[in-house]
Write a protein that holds these residues in place. Structure first.
Motif, short mmCIF file in Angstrom:
data_model
loop_
_atom_site.label_atom_id
_atom_site.label_comp_id
_atom_site.label_asym_id
_atom_site.label_seq_id
_atom_site.Cartn_x
_atom_site.Cartn_y
_atom_site.Cartn_z
N PRO A 1 -94.23 36.20 -61.34
CA PRO A 1 -93.95 35.00 -62.15
C PRO A 1 -92.45 34.79 -62.29
CG PRO A 1 -95.58 36.43 -63.22
CD PRO A 1 -95.03 37.20 -62.07
N ARG A 2 -92.02 33.54 -62.22
CA ARG A 2 -90.60 33.25 -62.36
C ARG A 2 -90.15 33.43 -63.80
NH1 ARG A 2 -88.75 31.14 -57.57
NH2 ARG A 2 -86.77 31.90 -58.42
N LEU A 3 -89.02 34.05 -63.99
CA LEU A 3 -88.49 34.27 -65.33
C LEU A 3 -88.00 32.97 -65.93
CD1 LEU A 3 -86.37 37.46 -64.53
CD2 LEU A 3 -88.53 37.41 -65.79
N THR A 4 -88.26 32.77 -67.21
CA THR A 4 -87.72 31.61 -67.91
C THR A 4 -86.24 31.84 -68.18
OG1 THR A 4 -88.18 32.49 -70.12
CG2 THR A 4 -89.96 31.26 -69.02
N TRP A 5 -85.55 30.78 -68.58
CA TRP A 5 -84.13 30.91 -68.89
C TRP A 5 -83.92 31.83 -70.10
CZ3 TRP A 5 -79.75 31.24 -66.98
CH2 TRP A 5 -78.57 31.06 -67.72
N LYS A 6 -84.79 31.74 -71.09
CA LYS A 6 -84.67 32.61 -72.26
C LYS A 6 -84.86 34.06 -71.85
CE LYS A 6 -86.60 33.38 -76.90
NZ LYS A 6 -87.20 34.70 -76.69
N GLN A 7 -85.84 34.35 -71.00
CA GLN A 7 -86.04 35.72 -70.53
C GLN A 7 -84.82 36.22 -69.77
OE1 GLN A 7 -89.78 35.00 -68.39
NE2 GLN A 7 -90.75 36.60 -69.62
N ARG A 8 -84.24 35.36 -68.93
CA ARG A 8 -83.07 35.78 -68.15
C ARG A 8 -81.89 36.08 -69.07
NH1 ARG A 8 -83.42 32.57 -62.34
NH2 ARG A 8 -85.65 32.09 -62.45
N LEU A 9 -81.71 35.26 -70.10
CA LEU A 9 -80.63 35.50 -71.05
C LEU A 9 -80.85 36.83 -71.77
CD1 LEU A 9 -79.98 31.99 -72.63
CD2 LEU A 9 -78.40 33.33 -71.24
N GLU A 10 -82.08 37.09 -72.18
CA GLU A 10 -82.36 38.34 -72.88
C GLU A 10 -82.14 39.55 -71.98
OE1 GLU A 10 -86.34 37.51 -74.06
OE2 GLU A 10 -85.77 36.73 -76.05
N ILE A 11 -82.49 39.42 -70.70
CA ILE A 11 -82.28 40.51 -69.75
C ILE A 11 -80.78 40.75 -69.55
CG2 ILE A 11 -82.49 41.12 -67.30
CD1 ILE A 11 -85.27 39.70 -67.41
N CYS A 12 -80.02 39.68 -69.37
CA CYS A 12 -78.57 39.81 -69.18
C CYS A 12 -77.92 40.42 -70.42
CB CYS A 12 -77.94 38.45 -68.88
SG CYS A 12 -78.40 37.77 -67.28
N THR A 13 -78.38 40.00 -71.61
CA THR A 13 -77.83 40.53 -72.84
C THR A 13 -78.14 42.01 -72.98
OG1 THR A 13 -78.10 38.37 -73.91
CG2 THR A 13 -77.82 40.25 -75.35
N GLY A 14 -79.37 42.40 -72.63
CA GLY A 14 -79.72 43.82 -72.70
C GLY A 14 -78.89 44.66 -71.74
N ALA A 15 -78.72 44.17 -70.51
CA ALA A 15 -77.90 44.90 -69.54
C ALA A 15 -76.46 45.01 -70.02
CB ALA A 15 -77.97 44.22 -68.18
N ALA A 16 -75.94 43.93 -70.63
CA ALA A 16 -74.57 43.96 -71.15
C ALA A 16 -74.44 44.99 -72.27
CB ALA A 16 -74.18 42.57 -71.66
N ARG A 17 -75.47 45.12 -73.11
CA ARG A 17 -75.43 46.14 -74.16
C ARG A 17 -75.33 47.54 -73.55
NH1 ARG A 17 -80.10 43.58 -76.70
NH2 ARG A 17 -79.40 42.07 -78.23
N GLY A 18 -76.14 47.77 -72.49
CA GLY A 18 -76.09 49.07 -71.84
C GLY A 18 -74.73 49.37 -71.24
N LEU A 19 -74.14 48.41 -70.57
CA LEU A 19 -72.82 48.61 -69.96
C LEU A 19 -71.74 48.76 -71.03
CD1 LEU A 19 -73.09 46.05 -67.01
CD2 LEU A 19 -73.03 48.54 -66.82
N HIS A 20 -71.85 47.99 -72.11
CA HIS A 20 -70.88 48.11 -73.20
C HIS A 20 -70.93 49.52 -73.79
CE1 HIS A 20 -68.57 47.38 -76.74
NE2 HIS A 20 -69.62 47.49 -77.56
N TYR A 21 -72.13 50.06 -73.94
CA TYR A 21 -72.26 51.43 -74.45
C TYR A 21 -71.64 52.43 -73.48
CZ TYR A 21 -74.38 55.88 -75.69
OH TYR A 21 -74.59 57.19 -76.01
N LEU A 22 -71.86 52.23 -72.18
CA LEU A 22 -71.25 53.12 -71.20
C LEU A 22 -69.73 53.12 -71.34
CD1 LEU A 22 -73.09 52.54 -67.79
CD2 LEU A 22 -73.19 54.56 -69.23
N HIS A 23 -69.15 51.94 -71.47
CA HIS A 23 -67.70 51.82 -71.49
C HIS A 23 -67.07 52.39 -72.75
CE1 HIS A 23 -67.59 48.28 -68.37
NE2 HIS A 23 -68.04 49.41 -67.87
N THR A 24 -67.77 52.25 -73.89
CA THR A 24 -67.11 52.59 -75.16
C THR A 24 -67.87 53.60 -76.01
OG1 THR A 24 -68.20 50.74 -76.29
CG2 THR A 24 -66.05 50.31 -75.30
N GLY A 25 -69.17 53.78 -75.73
CA GLY A 25 -69.96 54.62 -76.61
C GLY A 25 -70.23 55.99 -76.05
N ALA A 26 -70.31 56.12 -74.73
CA ALA A 26 -70.58 57.43 -74.14
C ALA A 26 -69.35 58.32 -74.28
CB ALA A 26 -70.96 57.27 -72.67
N ALA A 27 -69.59 59.63 -74.28
CA ALA A 27 -68.48 60.57 -74.47
C ALA A 27 -67.42 60.37 -73.40
CB ALA A 27 -69.02 62.00 -74.43
#
Length: 834
Positions: free
Chosen positions: A585-611
């Motif tokens: 099924p094709r992702l809706t725009w809201k789903q795509r935004l939520e996926i991008c936001t989640g990935a950004a949270r993970g990368l942000h944690y890598l950059h600043t939160g991990a030891a």
């Protein structure tokens, strides 16, 4: 030469021009693979009447390992092409190597077993496999009674850029040989074989290609179509039909049938057909047409059936398609979606399971309930075998002489210009070192060199004991992993990459897992030396971080020279799958935004939160995985670098994936967290446009998504390249904010790019804008709520400090990140939306 300084950087005008040209040449190699037509074992060129120009292998742009060039010892018969007068052969394994980009490739191998003063090729028995370990030919002999060449054709999907090899491996006391090779990239729709029950990325071998109702002939892509008459057990059941003009105006899919184009099959395939031979003794209501094909009984096959209604008047023929007696598809359905589209070419793909009879019988029969014109027709058939056999890469004796160099200078017009460019770049590098001392950050120890889909230069390493880096509490016995994957059953394989194959499995405690098993590598194997550093780095990184948007490491195994990583199982697969796989099924725009936001949270944690901070270094859509609720998690940390990110940069070997690589990092070899930001910007554009980062099938200016997207953005045309299912979904304000974020991420100068915290903030805001629109639309017809009230207006939002400045990165946990974001976005005052 005038030296300019800006933003603390050194700029040399002429060198900048040289760097631009080098970048341009790199882009060319990213986007184009050479077409190879090789006359093996010869320096001479052979021009065929079909239009192909086969080049002597020493000048072909490919390279090959140690082997013998042999020549036909007698005068060549006039009926045999000069292409088959020479061959490359050896009693030891040998290979041909090609420079490739991501895409689907057509490979044709030409064989004619002749005798020479040194070899009798009729006695040759050998295997052919590719560098992904799939066997293309098994226990193959080219000996035949007709003295005509054998041509074997394959379609191979390649998912990485770099080099690709075809190995020719003789059986014991025998030899292997090849007379000619065709290896070239083809349009994606040419081989878009996607039956619903087919999974995997196996090579496909063409077994039959039949022009039903027409003569044998070759098309402009040198595909050989043969007549169907020999495959009719009952020739009297059918008769030929033909029509002069086709309707190719329709593009798309109707009722599961895909509209064809000229690259799928030429016009003349659809202009002829076999139709039912209806007579008094053969009434339509009790007749059918059957074609019978002998195939391998232990292999799966894909069948492509070609149809074009050149029969019915007024085009109301409805009939059923069968394979081995099983109903596959109703053609010309009763809901009239196909009926009435005169002379429209289309095709239908399906998969046939192995059969002990070693036959595939294709039948067509009128649908007695729905048809008003009792007839049936077929225009073409293709049958392809799924090549699921695997083997180990052989040990190859490299030639003591210099290998034939790859032709890498064609784009810039010659070797002299390349020398100038390299010299200019070296000059720039040295000059920059004089003007500004570059400090190398004190990064935490890495292991041996390696682990990438792209590598250049020399990387400083520190030798450490691997055992000191391993978390023994995560070790899983090899026997348990074997049990979890049913001994690595190919039916459980869900993916493959540069490191190894990935299998679905279930541990003894019932936990569903994804098991990534490294390829077996040796000193002669492709990608040698890359697996162990990636393996150890992944364990180092994932054993010390936990976050809701990072894939969790369950354990690992390093017994018996194995390198196996066990992760939590991500039910929905990769983000890339959901952008391009038409079966999902094709992702809706809201789903795509939520996926991008989640990935950004993970990368942000890598950059600043991990030891100590971590740079991922291989951010792409295949490394963003989705769980059963479409929650995004960043994966694959084999190329990651860890260390304090308060340093300006670290000089390092360039690694990553073409199309996503930060151009400044590629040129300077200086890695910062802003390199991840650039790669993530490409992912954002990929999500918006629904197309790959590099697509060599597109026109030159469109091949590189980052460049094409930014060009469209500057021209105000970005909306025109948005993924078509999204065009009526996106709120203009959300699109504007999202596209501005993409543009900031893709800035050429890393210092102009935002931090991942800023990217996360912008994506959250774009999501808020989209959700606000949804809330407003839900109430705009209400008589009790004023749709224009302040509660539903787009907010005027003041810029808040970046998340990175409000969170202690060393101690940050996932719940703390979410709490901080909630506090910030609660000030937007938009209902209960996040």
């Amino acid at each position: 030469m005038e030296i300019l300084q800006q933003k603390g950087r050194v700029h040399v005008p002429i060198c900048c021009l040289l760097v631009f040209l080098i970048q341009f040449s790199n882009l060319y190699f990213l986007s184009f693979a050479d077409d190879y037509y090789i006359n093996c074992g010869s320096d001479a060129n052979v021009n065929l009447t079909t239009g192909q120009n086969f080049v002597g292998d020493s000048n072909s742009g490919s390279s090959f390992s140690k082997s013998d060039a042999i020549t036909y010892m007698n005068q060549l018969p006039a009926s045999v092409s000069p292409l088959y007068q020479t061959a490359r052969a050896s009693s030891d394994p040998f290979y041909y190597q090609f420079k490739i980009t991501i895409g689907t490739y057509l490979v044709r191998l030409h064989f004619l077993a002749f005798s020479s003063t040194s070899s009798n090729l009729s006695s040759a028995v050998f295997d052919v496999l590719d560098s992904t370990k799939f066997k293309l030919l098994n226990n193959f002999t080219a000996k035949n009674s007709t003295s005509s060449p054998l041509i074997k054709e394959f379609f191979i999907r390649i998912d990485s850029t770099g080099s690709f090899r075809l190995y020719f491996t003789p059986r014991t006391s025998s030899l292997a040989f090849v007379n000619a090779i065709e290896f070239f990239a083809i349009p994606s729709d040419f081989t878009n074989f996607i039956p619903e029950d087919y999974t995997g990325n196996f090579p496909l071998q063409t077994i039959y290609r039949v022009n039903v109702g027409g003569p044998s002939q070759n098309d402009t892509l040198w595909r050989s179509w043969e007549t169907d008459d020999t495959y009719l057990p009952d020739p009297n059941s059918a008769k030929d039909s033909n029509k002069g003009t086709l309707n190719r105006n329709y593009v798309g899919e109707i009722d599961g049938l895909v509209a064809s184009n000229a690259s799928v099959a030429p016009d003349w395939v659809y202009q002829t057909a076999k139709v039912m031979n209806i007579t008094a003794s053969r009434p339509a209501n009790s007749s059918s047409i059957t074609w019978s094909f002998r195939v391998s009984g232990n292999a799966r096959h894909i069948v492509r059936a070609h149809f074009c209604d050149i029969v019915g008047q007024p085009y109301n023929v409805v009939f059923n398609l069968y394979s081995n007696g099983n109903l596959r598809k109703e053609i010309g359905s009763s809901n009239n979606t196909i009926s009435g589209l005169s002379a429209l070419p289309f095709y239908y793909d399906f998969m046939v399971s192995p059969s002990e009879s070693e036959l595939i019988n294709i039948s067509i029969r009128p649908n007695l309930e729905d048809a008003t014109d009792l007839n049936a027709f077929l225009n073409g058939l293709e049958i392809l075998e799924i090549m699921e056999g695997v083997a180990s890469i052989p040990n190859v004796k490299e030639s003591k002489k210099n290998m034939v160099a790859l032709v890498v200078g064609s784009v810039l017009g010659g070797l002299s210009l390349i020398c100038i460019l390299v010299a200019g770049f070296v000059f720039c590098s040295r000059h920059r070192k004089v003007e500004k001392q570059v400090e190398i950050a004190d990064w935490s120890p890495m292991l041996e060199n390696g682990g990438s889909s792209y590598s250049r230069g020399t990387e400083r390493t520190i030798t450490v004991s691997p055992m000191n880096l391993m978390n023994l509490g995560l070790k899983i016995p090899f026997a348990e992993i074997q049990s979890a994957t049913n001994k690595f059953d190919t039916k459980l394989m869900i993916g493959k990459g540069g490191f190894g194959n990935v299998y679905r499995g279930t541990l003894l405690n019932g936990t569903k897992v994804a098991v990534k098993r490294a390829y077996k590598r040796d000193e002669h194997g492709s990608g040698s030396g890359q697996g162990r550093p990636e393996f150890q780095t992944e364990i180092m990184v994932l054993s010390k971080i936990r976050h809701r948007h990072l894939v969790s490491l369950i354990g690992y195994c390093d017994e018996r020279s194995e390198m196996i990583l066990v992760y939590e199982f991500m039910e929905k697969g990769t983000l890339r799958d959901h952008l391009y796989d038409s079966n999902l099924p094709r992702l809706t725009w809201k789903q795509r935004l939520e996926i991008c936001t989640g990935a950004a949270r993970g990368l942000h944690y890598l950059h600043t939160g991990a030891a100590g901070g971590i740079i991922h270094r291989d951010v792409k859509s295949t490394n963003i995985l989705l769980d059963e609720n479409h929650v995004a998690k960043v994966a694959d940390f084999g190329l990651s670098r860890s260390g304090p990110l308060d340093e300006t940069h670290v000089s390092t070997n360039v690694k990553g994936t073409f199309g996503y690589l930060d151009p400044e990092y590629m040129m300077s070899e200086q890695l910062t967290e802003k390199s991840d930001v650039y790669s993530f910007g490409v992912v954002l554009l990929e999500v918006l446009c629904g197309r790959p980062a590099i697509d060599p099938t597109l026109p030159r200016e469109q091949m590189n998504l980052a460049e094409w997207g930014m060009l469209c953005k500057k021209k105000g045309l970005l909306e025109q390249i948005v993924d078509s299912p999204l065009k009526n979904q996106i709120n203009p304000s959300s699109l504007r904010k999202f596209s501005d974020t993409v543009e900031k991420c893709l800035q050429e100068d890393a210092s102009d790019r935002p931090t991942m915290a800023d990217v996360l903030w912008d994506l959250e805001y774009a999501l808020q804008l989209q959700q606000t629109t949804t809330l407003k639309e839900a109430h705009e017809d209400s008589t009790t709520i004023d749709a224009s009230s302040a509660a539903y207006r787009l907010p005027v939002v003041q810029r808040f400090p970046s998340l990175g400045s409000t969170i202690n990165g060393d101690d940050m946990r996932d719940d703390e990140l979410d709490t901080t974001e909630n506090e910030i976005f609660s000030e937007l005052k938009i209902g209960d939306a996040r």
